[in-house]
Design an enzyme around this catalytic site. Sequence first.
Site, short mmCIF file in Angstrom:
data_model
loop_
_atom_site.label_atom_id
_atom_site.label_comp_id
_atom_site.label_asym_id
_atom_site.label_seq_id
_atom_site.Cartn_x
_atom_site.Cartn_y
_atom_site.Cartn_z
N CYS A 1 -12.48 -32.18 41.11
CA CYS A 1 -12.23 -30.89 41.78
C CYS A 1 -12.56 -30.98 43.28
CB CYS A 1 -13.08 -29.78 41.15
SG CYS A 1 -12.52 -29.27 39.51
N MET B 1 -3.98 -28.30 39.82
CA MET B 1 -4.48 -26.93 39.63
C MET B 1 -6.00 -26.92 39.82
SD MET B 1 -4.20 -26.43 35.52
CE MET B 1 -5.09 -27.49 34.37
#
Length: 256
Positions: free
Chosen positions: A122, A109
């Site tokens: 990320c 996610m």
Amino acid sequence: MKDKGDAGVKELDSMKSDRLRTVQLNVCNSEEIEKAVETIRSGLTDPEKGMWGLVNNAGISTFGEVEFTSMETYKEVAEVNLWGTVRTTKSFLPLLRRAKGRVVNISSMLGRMANPARSPYCITKFGVEAFSDCLRYEMHPLGVKVSVVEPGNFIAATSLYSPERIQAIAKKMWDELPEVVRKDYGKKYFDEKIAKMETYCNSGSTDTSSVINAVTHALTAATPYTRYHPMDYYWWLRMQIMTHFPGAISDAIYIH
């Protein structure tokens, strides 16, 4: 990794299945990848028909705000998570193309929405998303399907962090910080951030079956999905807001 003899390897080897082989594979090492390709090719009944599926699951993680994170750490995480995925996929594509098979990339996610103190991770997972999309467009006319699995928070299930590991990372991080950064932020601020990270240690789901089911569907369904979202409803909703709403709205909700 097989040579480390971890519990997962021992458990798989102990099954003594004639349908299962474990192979040493460091995704940062091109030679090991090529050896793995050759091992698989030589084990195929008909190499000209290729192999059906590749799941890129290797990943590492760390934490730390941008000013607390060394360039070495950024490169180390990217070497496994991003370049490992690219390197392995490129090596197996000839076999996958012949079978009109599947590529399944495990993202996160955090490959769709950014988070403070997680920029090394990320960056790599956003990269995996972009790589997967580009590959999907290229492979579509060739009959190879490419899917991305974006798990939510499974820290508790994967033992990605232990309090000991967090403390070890934190100590090294503080010791190596430029003096100006140490002085401007102060030890109190730094320790508060580390304490917050420790609270994440036991967070998330301990049941990974939703991730396994997503990978299984991506490999076996006649029409696999482009993206799978095995995550709690809270994270799914947050991801929708952060990816579909204007930035000003999601910032107002989630930046505190």
